[in-house]
Motif scaffolding. Structure first.
Motif, PDB file in Angstrom:
ATOM      1  N   SER A  39      13.972  60.160  72.223  1.00  0.00           N
ATOM      2  CA  SER A  39      14.798  59.607  73.134  1.00  0.00           C
ATOM      3  C   SER A  39      14.297  58.295  73.490  1.00  0.00           C
ATOM      4  CB  SER A  39      15.017  60.745  74.453  1.00  0.00           C
ATOM      5  OG  SER A  39      13.642  60.681  75.121  1.00  0.00           O
ATOM      6  N   CYS A  40      15.088  57.418  73.873  1.00  0.00           N
ATOM      7  CA  CYS A  40      14.812  56.043  74.175  1.00  0.00           C
ATOM      8  C   CYS A  40      14.518  55.833  75.601  1.00  0.00           C
ATOM      9  CB  CYS A  40      15.691  55.001  73.480  1.00  0.00           C
ATOM     10  SG  CYS A  40      15.235  53.475  73.660  1.00  0.00           S
ATOM     11  N   GLY A  41      13.546  55.328  76.200  1.00  0.00           N
ATOM     12  CA  GLY A  41      13.412  55.266  77.795  1.00  0.00           C
ATOM     13  C   GLY A  41      14.043  53.995  78.018  1.00  0.00           C
ATOM     14  N   SER A  42      13.996  53.708  79.505  1.00  0.00           N
ATOM     15  CA  SER A  42      14.489  52.292  79.731  1.00  0.00           C
ATOM     16  C   SER A  42      13.589  51.231  79.584  1.00  0.00           C
ATOM     17  CB  SER A  42      14.425  52.537  81.368  1.00  0.00           C
ATOM     18  OG  SER A  42      13.153  52.724  81.700  1.00  0.00           O
ATOM     19  N   ASP A  43      12.311  51.437  78.873  1.00  0.00           N
ATOM     20  CA  ASP A  43      11.392  50.205  78.436  1.00  0.00           C
ATOM     21  C   ASP A  43      11.720  50.135  76.864  1.00  0.00           C
ATOM     22  OD1 ASP A  43      10.647  52.770  77.333  1.00  0.00           O
ATOM     23  OD2 ASP A  43       8.755  52.627  77.975  1.00  0.00           O
ATOM     24  N   GLY A  44      12.708  50.708  76.240  1.00  0.00           N
ATOM     25  CA  GLY A  44      13.197  50.389  75.042  1.00  0.00           C
ATOM     26  C   GLY A  44      12.392  51.255  73.998  1.00  0.00           C
ATOM     27  N   LEU A  45      11.167  52.067  74.519  1.00  0.00           N
ATOM     28  CA  LEU A  45      10.314  52.693  73.586  1.00  0.00           C
ATOM     29  C   LEU A  45      10.949  53.938  73.232  1.00  0.00           C
ATOM     30  CD1 LEU A  45       7.027  51.753  75.148  1.00  0.00           C
ATOM     31  CD2 LEU A  45       8.048  50.543  73.052  1.00  0.00           C
ATOM     32  N   ILE A  46      10.729  54.478  71.926  1.00  0.00           N
ATOM     33  CA  ILE A  46      11.285  55.693  71.287  1.00  0.00           C
ATOM     34  C   ILE A  46      10.199  56.676  71.641  1.00  0.00           C
ATOM     35  CG2 ILE A  46      11.858  57.044  69.399  1.00  0.00           C
ATOM     36  CD1 ILE A  46      12.963  54.487  68.098  1.00  0.00           C
ATOM     37  N   ARG A  47      10.476  57.810  72.493  1.00  0.00           N
ATOM     38  CA  ARG A  47       9.518  58.819  72.766  1.00  0.00           C
ATOM     39  C   ARG A  47       9.986  59.978  71.902  1.00  0.00           C
ATOM     40  NH1 ARG A  47       9.218  63.361  75.480  1.00  0.00           N
ATOM     41  NH2 ARG A  47      11.608  63.430  76.078  1.00  0.00           N
ATOM     42  N   SER A  48       9.083  60.446  70.937  1.00  0.00           N
ATOM     43  CA  SER A  48       9.325  61.736  70.264  1.00  0.00           C
ATOM     44  C   SER A  48       9.519  62.924  71.075  1.00  0.00           C
ATOM     45  CB  SER A  48       8.087  61.837  69.196  1.00  0.00           C
ATOM     46  OG  SER A  48       7.696  60.875  68.256  1.00  0.00           O
ATOM     47  N   ALA A  49      10.421  63.752  70.332  1.00  0.00           N
ATOM     48  CA  ALA A  49      10.502  64.854  71.130  1.00  0.00           C
ATOM     49  C   ALA A  49       9.363  65.875  70.610  1.00  0.00           C
ATOM     50  CB  ALA A  49      11.868  65.399  70.695  1.00  0.00           C
ATOM     51  N   SER A  50       9.095  67.065  71.789  1.00  0.00           N
ATOM     52  CA  SER A  50       8.106  68.008  71.298  1.00  0.00           C
ATOM     53  C   SER A  50       8.869  68.867  70.592  1.00  0.00           C
ATOM     54  CB  SER A  50       7.747  68.469  72.777  1.00  0.00           C
ATOM     55  OG  SER A  50       8.740  69.236  73.326  1.00  0.00           O
ATOM     56  N   ARG A  51       8.069  69.596  70.239  1.00  0.00           N
ATOM     57  CA  ARG A  51       8.455  70.809  69.188  1.00  0.00           C
ATOM     58  C   ARG A  51       9.321  71.734  69.937  1.00  0.00           C
ATOM     59  NH1 ARG A  51      10.470  71.902  64.641  1.00  0.00           N
ATOM     60  NH2 ARG A  51      10.087  74.142  64.008  1.00  0.00           N
ATOM     61  N   ARG A  52       8.795  72.063  71.012  1.00  0.00           N
ATOM     62  CA  ARG A  52       9.622  72.774  72.232  1.00  0.00           C
ATOM     63  C   ARG A  52      10.935  72.355  72.338  1.00  0.00           C
ATOM     64  NH1 ARG A  52       8.170  76.445  76.085  1.00  0.00           N
ATOM     65  NH2 ARG A  52       5.844  76.264  75.396  1.00  0.00           N
ATOM     66  N   GLU A  53      11.145  70.862  72.641  1.00  0.00           N
ATOM     67  CA  GLU A  53      12.441  70.211  72.956  1.00  0.00           C
ATOM     68  C   GLU A  53      13.416  70.513  71.804  1.00  0.00           C
ATOM     69  OE1 GLU A  53      11.453  66.763  75.960  1.00  0.00           O
ATOM     70  OE2 GLU A  53      10.737  66.607  73.961  1.00  0.00           O
ATOM     71  N   ILE A  54      12.811  70.428  70.498  1.00  0.00           N
ATOM     72  CA  ILE A  54      13.693  70.579  69.340  1.00  0.00           C
ATOM     73  C   ILE A  54      14.077  71.868  69.036  1.00  0.00           C
ATOM     74  CG2 ILE A  54      13.506  70.473  66.646  1.00  0.00           C
ATOM     75  CD1 ILE A  54      11.653  67.891  67.085  1.00  0.00           C
ATOM     76  N   ILE A  55      13.223  72.767  69.204  1.00  0.00           N
ATOM     77  CA  ILE A  55      13.500  74.198  69.146  1.00  0.00           C
ATOM     78  C   ILE A  55      14.564  74.489  70.251  1.00  0.00           C
ATOM     79  CG2 ILE A  55      12.750  76.770  69.096  1.00  0.00           C
ATOM     80  CD1 ILE A  55      10.075  75.597  68.188  1.00  0.00           C
ATOM     81  N   HIS A  56      14.378  74.135  71.368  1.00  0.00           N
ATOM     82  CA  HIS A  56      15.456  74.589  72.383  1.00  0.00           C
ATOM     83  C   HIS A  56      16.576  74.010  72.109  1.00  0.00           C
ATOM     84  CE1 HIS A  56      16.535  75.064  76.576  1.00  0.00           C
ATOM     85  NE2 HIS A  56      17.193  74.063  76.471  1.00  0.00           N
ATOM     86  N   ALA A  57      16.789  72.834  71.919  1.00  0.00           N
ATOM     87  CA  ALA A  57      18.142  72.494  71.723  1.00  0.00           C
ATOM     88  C   ALA A  57      18.609  72.997  70.335  1.00  0.00           C
ATOM     89  CB  ALA A  57      18.002  70.833  71.066  1.00  0.00           C
ATOM     90  N   LYS A  58      17.995  73.404  69.841  1.00  0.00           N
ATOM     91  CA  LYS A  58      18.617  74.217  68.460  1.00  0.00           C
ATOM     92  C   LYS A  58      19.144  75.692  68.711  1.00  0.00           C
ATOM     93  CE  LYS A  58      19.743  74.492  63.847  1.00  0.00           C
ATOM     94  NZ  LYS A  58      19.920  75.820  63.707  1.00  0.00           N
ATOM     95  N   ILE A  59      18.303  76.321  69.545  1.00  0.00           N
ATOM     96  CA  ILE A  59      18.507  77.683  69.786  1.00  0.00           C
ATOM     97  C   ILE A  59      19.550  77.717  70.970  1.00  0.00           C
ATOM     98  CG2 ILE A  59      17.338  79.779  70.911  1.00  0.00           C
ATOM     99  CD1 ILE A  59      16.504  79.555  68.166  1.00  0.00           C
ATOM    100  N   ASN A  60      19.316  76.949  71.954  1.00  0.00           N
ATOM    101  CA  ASN A  60      19.978  77.100  73.206  1.00  0.00           C
ATOM    102  C   ASN A  60      21.378  76.231  73.094  1.00  0.00           C
ATOM    103  OD1 ASN A  60      18.717  79.202  74.742  1.00  0.00           O
ATOM    104  ND2 ASN A  60      17.033  77.850  74.504  1.00  0.00           N
ATOM    105  N   CYS A  61      21.537  75.207  72.633  1.00  0.00           N
ATOM    106  CA  CYS A  61      22.492  74.236  72.645  1.00  0.00           C
ATOM    107  C   CYS A  61      23.497  74.043  71.295  1.00  0.00           C
ATOM    108  CB  CYS A  61      22.003  72.840  73.304  1.00  0.00           C
ATOM    109  SG  CYS A  61      21.125  73.067  74.915  1.00  0.00           S
ATOM    110  N   GLY A  62      22.713  74.553  70.543  1.00  0.00           N
ATOM    111  CA  GLY A  62      23.168  74.431  69.070  1.00  0.00           C
ATOM    112  C   GLY A  62      23.339  73.011  68.821  1.00  0.00           C
ATOM    113  N   GLU A  63      22.398  72.288  69.066  1.00  0.00           N
ATOM    114  CA  GLU A  63      22.318  70.957  68.825  1.00  0.00           C
ATOM    115  C   GLU A  63      20.922  70.434  68.095  1.00  0.00           C
ATOM    116  OE1 GLU A  63      22.852  68.973  72.497  1.00  0.00           O
ATOM    117  OE2 GLU A  63      24.939  69.554  72.788  1.00  0.00           O
ATOM    118  N   THR A  64      21.141  69.287  67.372  1.00  0.00           N
ATOM    119  CA  THR A  64      19.784  68.935  67.127  1.00  0.00           C
ATOM    120  C   THR A  64      19.402  67.697  67.768  1.00  0.00           C
ATOM    121  OG1 THR A  64      20.838  67.238  65.667  1.00  0.00           O
ATOM    122  CG2 THR A  64      20.138  69.354  64.662  1.00  0.00           C
TER     123      THR A  64
END
Lengths: 80, 354
Positions: free
Chosen positions: B138-163
């Motif tokens: 995701s991109c913060g208000s400072d304009g920097l890209i923050r990498s998603a954690s492995r947990r966030e990636i797995i959570h999005a796929k398993i629970n929300c059907g999203e990447t």
């Protein structure tokens, strides 16, 4: 030294997650019946990835397919 | 307030919209901004009714919308170029198609580029985007890209059907690619539907030199309906008040005014029934008509509504929380629900666990 099979390792990880004895878990058990919902599945996958030092492809992370302990064993065996 | 906002978001009607005595300038201004309809409303507002600060703000935002249009077309070209090496079926969706083809410059703003693929091809697209320097995060208000954690990636796929979205800066432009692989959060249910839709993809010209793949006319609309329904009925979207943003209904409005006719609705009903997506499409159509009554003048729409209407429409007041595994309901009609200032507080839990 006794080598631990993938199946035993997975059963151990599952048992630790749900605080149940390994002996009470069989490969045929459905995760849902063990009280593992989709939120706990995330935790389970993270622990499996850490234990086996692997990273599953996102395409494999399908809650509709990962329904049993055996499905987890099959998935891991494709990576180790 | 909602009546005026509805009129201001109607890109297919040209008349100037005057605020009514019961409308407040603050609410209209806020509503226009938060519903992402500045680009449409700007040309319809009666500026005599607004103070100078409001006009200045709206003018700056309108200029921003126009600049972002050019930026977005540039981003779209970059993504289209990268994806062109894929040997799988994929389709550009939503704003990526609507913004440059149906809207005038500056009427609609798009932040990300949505693509649709089959779930089994997620890894291929992931690898391609990563090889091209994108990272999931995701991109913060400072304009920097923050990498998603492995947990966030797995959570999005398993629970929300999203990447988790893929991000990368090209010069100063932040390009965000959203990879979709289902019509709702239950990917299994729509797997065959996805395959079928992607097999019928068409190419549309983006400009003189570039064509992009997208869903065929009817399937594109079905996807829009399903997406609107999903977001309007998902608890987590209510929390951030992103559930009923008017720009999504404006998309339905402009799409039907452009493509809607007897044949379109005949094909729509047939496809919707074959995919068993009546609930999703009826929800979107029925509520769009409340916002834009002029839609009813389009030949075939009334018949389509009757044909798609489920026997029981109580589901239209049901909200799901995939995160909490709970189901809620509310007792409001659509217009009152839209106006409700605290939707979360007005929900009643009806099922403890999904």
């Amino acid at each position: 030294m006794k080598l631990i099979s993938t199946q035993d390792k997975i059963k151990l990880i599952v048992s630790e997650l749900i605080s149940l004895s390994e002996n009470e878990i069989s490969a045929e058990d459905k995760l849902m019946n063990l009280g593992i919902d989709s939120l706990m599945t995330v935790e389970l996958i993270i622990r499996i990835e850490e234990q086996f030092d692997i990273e599953f492809d996102e395409a494999e992370l399908d809650i509709g397919l990962l329904t049993t302990v055996q499905a987890l064993i099959d998935l891991v065996e494709r990576y180790v | 307030m909602s009546n005026t906002l509805f009129l201001l978001s109607d890109v297919c009607q040209n008349q100037v919209i005057r605020m009514r005595p019961e409308d407040s300038e603050e609410e209209i201004l806020g509503g226009v901004i938060l519903n992402r309809i500045v680009g449409i409303a700007y040309d319809k507002l009666d500026f005599c009714q607004f103070n100078k600060e409001s006009i200045r703000t709206l003018t700056m935002l309108k200029q921003y919308y126009e600049q972002q249009y050019d930026v977005f077309v540039r981003k779209l070209s970059i993504v289209a170029d990268i994806l062109s090496s894929l040997d799988i079926q994929y389709a550009f969706l939503k704003g990526a198609v609507l913004t440059p083809t149906l809207y005038k410059r500056g009427q609609r703003i798009s932040n990300d580029v949505d693509i649709l693929i089959e779930a089994c091809n997620v890894t291929k697209v992931h690898n391609l985007l990563c090889e091209n320097g994108f990272v999931q995060g995701s991109c913060g208000s400072d304009g920097l890209i923050r990498s998603a954690s492995r947990r966030e990636i797995i959570h999005a796929k398993i629970n929300c059907g999203e990447t988790v979205p893929y991000l990368r800066y090209f010069n100063n432009d932040l390009v965000e690619v959203d990879v979709n692989f289902s019509l709702d959060s239950a990917a299994k249910r729509t797997e065959q539907c996805m395959r079928d839709m992607l097999e019928r993809c068409i190419q549309i010209p983006l400009n003189n030199t570039l064509c992009i793949p997208t869903l065929d006319q009817v399937d594109f609309f079905i996807h829009l309906c399903c997406h609107l329904y999903k977001e309007a009925t998902t608890y987590e979207w209510l929390v951030h008040r992103r559930d009923l943003m008017l720009y999504k209904f404006a998309d339905i409005n402009i799409y039907l005014h452009t493509y809607g006719n007897e044949l379109f609705f005949h094909c729509l009903c047939s496809r919707v029934k074959s995919f068993e997506l009546e609930k999703e499409c009826y929800y979107t159509l029925a509520n769009s008509i409340i916002i834009y009554p002029n839609l009813m003048s389009i030949a075939g729409l009334n018949n389509a509504l009757n044909e798609l209407r489920p026997n029981n429409t109580d589901y239209m007041r049901v909200i799901f929380s995939p995160m909490e595994k709970r189901v809620y309901e509310h007792g409001y009609c659509f217009k009152d629900w839209f106006e409700c200032r605290n939707r979360i507080a007005n929900l009643t839990s009806i099922v403890a666990q999904l």
